[in-house]
Design a protein around this motif. Structure first.
Motif, short mmCIF file in Angstrom:
data_model
loop_
_atom_site.label_atom_id
_atom_site.label_comp_id
_atom_site.label_asym_id
_atom_site.label_seq_id
_atom_site.Cartn_x
_atom_site.Cartn_y
_atom_site.Cartn_z
N VAL A 80 0.85 -1.19 0.00
CA VAL A 80 0.00 0.00 0.00
C VAL A 80 0.88 1.24 0.00
O VAL A 80 1.86 1.32 0.75
CB VAL A 80 -0.93 0.00 1.23
N ILE A 81 0.55 2.21 -0.85
CA ILE A 81 1.33 3.45 -0.94
C ILE A 81 1.15 4.27 0.34
O ILE A 81 0.03 4.60 0.74
CB ILE A 81 0.89 4.29 -2.15
N THR A 82 2.28 4.59 0.96
CA THR A 82 2.26 5.41 2.19
C THR A 82 2.89 6.78 2.00
O THR A 82 2.74 7.66 2.84
CB THR A 82 2.98 4.69 3.33
N ALA A 83 3.63 6.96 0.90
CA ALA A 83 4.26 8.26 0.64
C ALA A 83 4.53 8.40 -0.85
O ALA A 83 4.87 7.43 -1.53
CB ALA A 83 5.55 8.40 1.43
N LEU A 84 4.37 9.62 -1.34
CA LEU A 84 4.67 9.97 -2.73
C LEU A 84 5.57 11.19 -2.70
O LEU A 84 5.26 12.18 -2.02
CB LEU A 84 3.39 10.28 -3.50
N ARG A 85 6.68 11.15 -3.44
CA ARG A 85 7.61 12.27 -3.47
C ARG A 85 7.86 12.67 -4.92
O ARG A 85 8.18 11.83 -5.76
CB ARG A 85 8.91 11.90 -2.77
N ASN A 86 7.73 13.97 -5.17
CA ASN A 86 7.92 14.49 -6.52
C ASN A 86 8.52 15.89 -6.40
O ASN A 86 7.80 16.86 -6.16
CB ASN A 86 6.58 14.53 -7.26
N ASP A 87 9.86 15.97 -6.55
CA ASP A 87 10.51 17.28 -6.43
C ASP A 87 10.79 17.90 -7.78
O ASP A 87 11.56 18.86 -7.89
CB ASP A 87 11.80 17.16 -5.61
N GLY A 88 10.17 17.36 -8.82
CA GLY A 88 10.36 17.90 -10.16
C GLY A 88 11.42 17.17 -10.95
O GLY A 88 11.33 17.02 -12.16
N LYS A 89 12.46 16.69 -10.26
CA LYS A 89 13.53 15.96 -10.92
C LYS A 89 13.47 14.47 -10.59
O LYS A 89 13.67 13.63 -11.46
CB LYS A 89 14.88 16.52 -10.49
N PHE A 90 13.18 14.16 -9.32
CA PHE A 90 13.10 12.76 -8.90
C PHE A 90 11.70 12.47 -8.37
O PHE A 90 11.12 13.29 -7.67
CB PHE A 90 14.14 12.47 -7.81
N GLN A 91 11.20 11.30 -8.71
CA GLN A 91 9.89 10.85 -8.24
C GLN A 91 10.04 9.49 -7.59
O GLN A 91 10.82 8.65 -8.04
CB GLN A 91 8.90 10.76 -9.42
N SER A 92 9.29 9.27 -6.51
CA SER A 92 9.38 7.98 -5.84
C SER A 92 8.07 7.65 -5.14
O SER A 92 7.26 8.54 -4.83
CB SER A 92 10.53 7.95 -4.84
N VAL A 93 7.89 6.35 -4.89
CA VAL A 93 6.71 5.83 -4.22
C VAL A 93 7.18 4.95 -3.08
O VAL A 93 8.01 4.06 -3.29
CB VAL A 93 5.83 5.00 -5.18
N GLN A 94 6.67 5.17 -1.88
CA GLN A 94 7.01 4.29 -0.75
C GLN A 94 5.83 3.39 -0.45
O GLN A 94 4.68 3.83 -0.41
CB GLN A 94 7.37 5.11 0.50
N ILE A 95 6.12 2.10 -0.28
CA ILE A 95 5.07 1.13 0.04
C ILE A 95 5.51 0.29 1.24
O ILE A 95 6.66 0.29 1.64
CB ILE A 95 4.76 0.20 -1.15
N LYS A 96 4.52 -0.38 1.85
CA LYS A 96 4.77 -1.36 2.92
C LYS A 96 5.36 -0.76 4.20
O LYS A 96 6.00 -1.45 4.96
CB LYS A 96 5.66 -2.50 2.42
N GLY A 97 5.13 0.52 4.43
CA GLY A 97 5.61 1.11 5.66
C GLY A 97 5.90 2.59 5.50
O GLY A 97 5.88 3.13 4.39
N THR A 98 6.17 3.24 6.62
CA THR A 98 6.49 4.67 6.62
C THR A 98 7.85 4.87 7.27
O THR A 98 8.40 3.98 7.90
CB THR A 98 5.43 5.47 7.38
N GLY A 99 8.37 6.09 7.14
CA GLY A 99 9.66 6.40 7.77
C GLY A 99 10.76 5.53 7.22
O GLY A 99 11.01 5.47 6.01
N THR A 100 11.43 4.79 8.12
CA THR A 100 12.53 3.91 7.70
C THR A 100 12.04 2.51 7.33
O THR A 100 12.85 1.65 7.00
CB THR A 100 13.58 3.80 8.82
N ALA A 101 10.75 2.27 7.42
CA ALA A 101 10.19 0.95 7.10
C ALA A 101 9.74 0.90 5.64
O ALA A 101 9.59 1.93 4.97
CB ALA A 101 9.02 0.63 8.02
N GLY A 102 9.49 -0.30 5.15
CA GLY A 102 9.00 -0.47 3.79
C GLY A 102 10.11 -0.38 2.76
O GLY A 102 11.28 -0.63 3.04
N ILE A 103 9.73 0.05 1.55
CA ILE A 103 10.68 0.15 0.45
C ILE A 103 10.29 1.33 -0.43
O ILE A 103 9.09 1.62 -0.60
CB ILE A 103 10.71 -1.16 -0.37
N VAL A 104 11.28 2.03 -0.96
CA VAL A 104 11.05 3.19 -1.82
C VAL A 104 11.31 2.78 -3.27
O VAL A 104 12.38 2.25 -3.59
CB VAL A 104 11.95 4.38 -1.44
N LEU A 105 10.32 3.00 -4.12
CA LEU A 105 10.42 2.69 -5.54
C LEU A 105 10.76 3.97 -6.30
O LEU A 105 9.94 4.90 -6.34
CB LEU A 105 9.11 2.11 -6.06
#
Length: 345
Positions: free
Chosen positions: A169-194
């Motif tokens: 499940v998506i817990t965070a989305l980051r888009n600074d204009g140059k880099f985009q990422s999706v975090q799943i399976k946890g928040t903070g230091t948990a889960g994995i960033v795609l």
């Protein structure tokens, strides 16, 4: 010739003969000190290595100078054979390599290699020989994430398995204009960033193409990503494909992660939960009451369904909900999805 002169000539001839004999014999004498025989200087000649990729031998070879700890291989030839695009960057005076979401840059004489936006050293800097840039053999495994071995005077490279699948499940989305990422399976230091690149495919389960901006908090996705990841927390890895598993697109979603402070049962038998914790977006409150509707999805961090009985006081959850809420304190809304992380015993 008188007797005195003959004697002088004979003595001179004997002296010259003895002197010449001493001079010619001197180099054959070996000095031994401390019972050790002096060794000849080590050869400075480089060892050459043939390079085989997927069973095919490349025309270019690698080499290992006597001072190097590992063989050096021709960057462009090897990278191209592995399917990487190799370009010369005139602005940075470096070589850029790209394949899917793997990107790195190599500069002559600089022991600094990019891996997923982070840098590492290999103990050996790239060097130029015969108008070709050479990198240490470990570059193939540590930076390009392929399998490599040295067998005698042959370097064998086996392309790695390209990807693996993971749901969450998506817990965070980051888009600074140059880099985009999706975090799943946890928040903070948990889960994995795609990490999302220009070649990442984003789609619905039926194949409908989506943009990065269509992704929302709380979506359950299946990600096809690289076999490797950074050692950071959370780990980061390139995403090749992100497929939304929810049956329909959803609008803007808010989220609060925390503890179930109270389970509220209404007269009609419907349930609500009061969550107190950390907002996962700027508009999200730190405390919220969420009604559980018939279509509210109850899942774990991987997006798999769980029973309503797991929603008890003390459970660690993430509640996802629409911005439409009451103006009460705490605000009341309807849960779109609740991720049950842990249950307090």
């Amino acid at each position: 010739m008188n007797k005195s002169l003959k004697t002088s000539v004979a003595l001179l001839t004997l002296s010259l003969a003895l002197t010449a004999g001493v001079v010619s014999a001197a180099p054959a004498t070996t000095s031994i000190k401390n019972n050790k025989i002096p060794q000849a200087p080590a050869s400075t000649a480089a060892k050459n290595f043939t390079i085989k990729i997927n069973g095919s031998t490349l025309s270019d070879t690698g080499f290992q100078p006597s001072s190097a700890k590992e063989p050096l291989i021709p960057l462009r030839t090897v990278a191209a054979a592995l399917g990487f695009t190799v370009t010369w960057n005139t602005d940075t005076r470096a070589v850029d390599l790209n394949k899917g979401n793997i990107f790195t840059t190599v500069k002559n004489g600089e022991d600094r290699y990019a891996i997923n936006k982070m840098y590492t050293t290999l103990g050996t800097a790239p060097q130029t020989k015969g108008n070709q840039l050479y990198v240490p053999a470990s570059f193939v495994s540590q930076v390009l994430h392929q399998t490599i071995s040295v067998e005698g005077k042959q370097i064998v490279i086996t392309p790695a398995v390209e990807h693996q699948n993971e749901s969450g499940v998506i817990t965070a989305l980051r888009n600074d204009g140059k880099f985009q990422s999706v975090q799943i399976k946890g928040t903070g230091t948990a889960g994995i960033v795609l990490n999302v690149g220009k070649d990442t495919v984003i789609q619905m389960a039926d194949g409908t193409k989506l943009a990065f901006t269509d992704l929302q908090l709380g979506m359950t996705v299946e990600a096809e990503h690289a076999m490797f990841a950074t050692l950071s927390l959370p780990p980061q890895t390139p995403a090749y494909k992100i497929t939304v598993q929810d049956s329909k697109k959803q609008g803007t979603t808010l989220a609060t992660q925390g503890t179930v402070e109270e389970v509220i049962k209404a007269e009609d038998g419907s349930l609500s939960i009061r969550i107190k914790g950390t907002p996962l977006s700027e508009q999200s409150p730190s405390e919220v009451v969420l009604r559980l509707a018939e279509d509210t999805a109850l899942v774990n961090e991987s997006g798999e369904a769980v029973e309503a009985s797991t929603l008890v006081q003390g459970a660690k959850v993430i509640g996802f909900y629409s911005p439409l809420m009451t103006k009460s304190l705490p605000p009341i809304g309807t849960a779109l999805k609740v991720v049950v992380e842990t249950v307090q015993e």
